[in-house]
Design a protein around this motif. Structure first.
Motif, PDB file in Angstrom:
ATOM      1  N   ALA A   1      -7.024  -7.289   7.980  1.00 39.45           N
ATOM      2  CA  ALA A   1      -5.997  -6.666   8.812  1.00 39.45           C
ATOM      3  C   ALA A   1      -4.623  -7.274   8.579  1.00 39.45           C
ATOM      4  CB  ALA A   1      -6.370  -6.786  10.291  1.00 39.45           C
ATOM      5  N   ILE A   2      -4.567  -8.560   8.277  1.00 38.76           N
ATOM      6  CA  ILE A   2      -3.280  -9.236   8.112  1.00 38.76           C
ATOM      7  C   ILE A   2      -3.291 -10.075   6.844  1.00 38.76           C
ATOM      8  CG2 ILE A   2      -2.679  -9.253  10.572  1.00 38.76           C
ATOM      9  CD1 ILE A   2      -3.795 -12.055  10.783  1.00 38.76           C
ATOM     10  N   PRO A   3      -2.108 -10.352   6.271  1.00 37.45           N
ATOM     11  CA  PRO A   3      -2.048 -11.091   5.005  1.00 37.45           C
ATOM     12  C   PRO A   3      -2.733 -12.452   5.061  1.00 37.45           C
ATOM     13  CG  PRO A   3       0.113 -10.209   5.555  1.00 37.45           C
ATOM     14  CD  PRO A   3      -0.782  -9.952   6.733  1.00 37.45           C
ATOM     15  N   GLU A   4      -2.693 -13.120   6.207  1.00 36.83           N
ATOM     16  CA  GLU A   4      -3.316 -14.439   6.322  1.00 36.83           C
ATOM     17  C   GLU A   4      -4.813 -14.380   6.029  1.00 36.83           C
ATOM     18  OE1 GLU A   4      -1.154 -13.192   8.566  1.00 36.83           O
ATOM     19  OE2 GLU A   4       0.530 -14.519   8.143  1.00 36.83           O
ATOM     20  N   GLU A   5      -5.467 -13.298   6.404  1.00 39.46           N
ATOM     21  CA  GLU A   5      -6.904 -13.149   6.121  1.00 39.46           C
ATOM     22  C   GLU A   5      -7.151 -12.974   4.631  1.00 39.46           C
ATOM     23  OE1 GLU A   5      -8.254 -11.009  10.263  1.00 39.46           O
ATOM     24  OE2 GLU A   5      -7.743  -9.745   8.559  1.00 39.46           O
ATOM     25  N   LEU A   6      -6.297 -12.217   3.983  1.00 40.77           N
ATOM     26  CA  LEU A   6      -6.444 -11.955   2.552  1.00 40.77           C
ATOM     27  C   LEU A   6      -6.239 -13.226   1.734  1.00 40.77           C
ATOM     28  CD1 LEU A   6      -6.898  -9.592   0.589  1.00 40.77           C
ATOM     29  CD2 LEU A   6      -4.432  -9.285   0.529  1.00 40.77           C
ATOM     30  N   ARG A   7      -5.368 -14.112   2.191  1.00 45.84           N
ATOM     31  CA  ARG A   7      -5.067 -15.342   1.444  1.00 45.84           C
ATOM     32  C   ARG A   7      -6.270 -16.262   1.295  1.00 45.84           C
ATOM     33  NH1 ARG A   7       0.041 -15.725   4.708  1.00 45.84           N
ATOM     34  NH2 ARG A   7       1.428 -14.332   3.577  1.00 45.84           N
ATOM     35  N   HIS A   8      -7.258 -16.147   2.169  1.00 46.06           N
ATOM     36  CA  HIS A   8      -8.457 -16.982   2.057  1.00 46.06           C
ATOM     37  C   HIS A   8      -9.231 -16.708   0.769  1.00 46.06           C
ATOM     38  CE1 HIS A   8      -8.277 -18.925   5.958  1.00 46.06           C
ATOM     39  NE2 HIS A   8      -7.896 -17.761   6.463  1.00 46.06           N
ATOM     40  N   PHE A   9      -8.966 -15.555   0.168  1.00 48.13           N
ATOM     41  CA  PHE A   9      -9.677 -15.160  -1.053  1.00 48.13           C
ATOM     42  C   PHE A   9      -8.842 -15.369  -2.308  1.00 48.13           C
ATOM     43  CE2 PHE A   9     -11.575 -12.755   2.397  1.00 48.13           C
ATOM     44  CZ  PHE A   9     -12.917 -13.010   2.189  1.00 48.13           C
ATOM     45  N   SER A  10      -7.661 -15.957  -2.199  1.00 47.72           N
ATOM     46  CA  SER A  10      -6.753 -16.194  -3.334  1.00 47.72           C
ATOM     47  C   SER A  10      -6.507 -14.917  -4.129  1.00 47.72           C
ATOM     48  CB  SER A  10      -7.316 -17.285  -4.253  1.00 47.72           C
ATOM     49  OG  SER A  10      -7.508 -18.471  -3.546  1.00 47.72           O
ATOM     50  N   PRO A  11      -5.952 -13.869  -3.506  1.00 45.30           N
ATOM     51  CA  PRO A  11      -5.785 -12.597  -4.211  1.00 45.30           C
ATOM     52  C   PRO A  11      -4.854 -12.675  -5.408  1.00 45.30           C
ATOM     53  CG  PRO A  11      -4.574 -12.568  -2.161  1.00 45.30           C
ATOM     54  CD  PRO A  11      -5.403 -13.817  -2.170  1.00 45.30           C
ATOM     55  N   SER A  12      -3.977 -13.669  -5.472  1.00 45.56           N
ATOM     56  CA  SER A  12      -3.069 -13.749  -6.613  1.00 45.56           C
ATOM     57  C   SER A  12      -3.829 -13.992  -7.914  1.00 45.56           C
ATOM     58  CB  SER A  12      -2.041 -14.849  -6.388  1.00 45.56           C
ATOM     59  OG  SER A  12      -2.683 -16.098  -6.243  1.00 45.56           O
ATOM     60  N   SER A  13      -5.040 -14.510  -7.821  1.00 50.17           N
ATOM     61  CA  SER A  13      -5.831 -14.763  -9.024  1.00 50.17           C
ATOM     62  C   SER A  13      -6.731 -13.586  -9.387  1.00 50.17           C
ATOM     63  CB  SER A  13      -6.691 -16.015  -8.831  1.00 50.17           C
ATOM     64  OG  SER A  13      -7.635 -15.800  -7.805  1.00 50.17           O
ATOM     65  N   LEU A  14      -6.720 -12.539  -8.592  1.00 49.40           N
ATOM     66  CA  LEU A  14      -7.581 -11.387  -8.828  1.00 49.40           C
ATOM     67  C   LEU A  14      -6.776 -10.213  -9.386  1.00 49.40           C
ATOM     68  CD1 LEU A  14      -9.501 -11.441  -5.421  1.00 49.40           C
ATOM     69  CD2 LEU A  14     -10.240 -12.442  -7.573  1.00 49.40           C
ATOM     70  N   PRO A  15      -7.349  -9.409 -10.280  1.00 48.56           N
ATOM     71  CA  PRO A  15      -6.664  -8.210 -10.756  1.00 48.56           C
ATOM     72  C   PRO A  15      -6.458  -7.227  -9.613  1.00 48.56           C
ATOM     73  CG  PRO A  15      -8.651  -8.660 -12.049  1.00 48.56           C
ATOM     74  CD  PRO A  15      -8.655  -9.594 -10.887  1.00 48.56           C
ATOM     75  N   ALA A  16      -5.347  -6.510  -9.628  1.00 45.79           N
ATOM     76  CA  ALA A  16      -5.039  -5.591  -8.534  1.00 45.79           C
ATOM     77  C   ALA A  16      -4.858  -4.164  -9.047  1.00 45.79           C
ATOM     78  CB  ALA A  16      -3.776  -6.038  -7.820  1.00 45.79           C
ATOM     79  N   ALA A  17      -5.139  -3.208  -8.163  1.00 44.51           N
ATOM     80  CA  ALA A  17      -4.840  -1.800  -8.390  1.00 44.51           C
ATOM     81  C   ALA A  17      -4.086  -1.318  -7.160  1.00 44.51           C
ATOM     82  CB  ALA A  17      -6.123  -0.994  -8.568  1.00 44.51           C
TER      83      ALA A  17
END
Length: 64
Positions: free
Chosen positions: A8-24
């Motif tokens: 729901a919020i960016p803080e939750e997503l940061r736990h998964f280190s999204p910057s290291s994952l490919p994005a679409a």
């Protein structure tokens, strides 16, 4: 196993280190893919509230 995670919020997503994952980018949202052990993960920041969630349930192109 494939697992989809709605954050729901960016803080939750940061736990998964999204910057290291490919994005679409689909429907104005960034989707991130990665692995955790033997599981394939797809993550998206959904936003807060029912309107934000509704936009994610509309038909979209399959990314996994």
């Amino acid at each position: 196993m494939r697992i989809g995670i709605l954050c729901a919020i960016p803080e939750e997503l940061r736990h998964f280190s999204p910057s290291s994952l490919p994005a679409a980018r689909l429907g104005g949202r960034d989707y991130f893919q990665g692995k955790h052990g033997s599981h394939e993960l797809t993550l998206v920041e959904s936003g807060i509230g029912t309107v934000s969630y509704t936009h994610l349930t509309l038909p979209t192109k399959r990314i996994v």
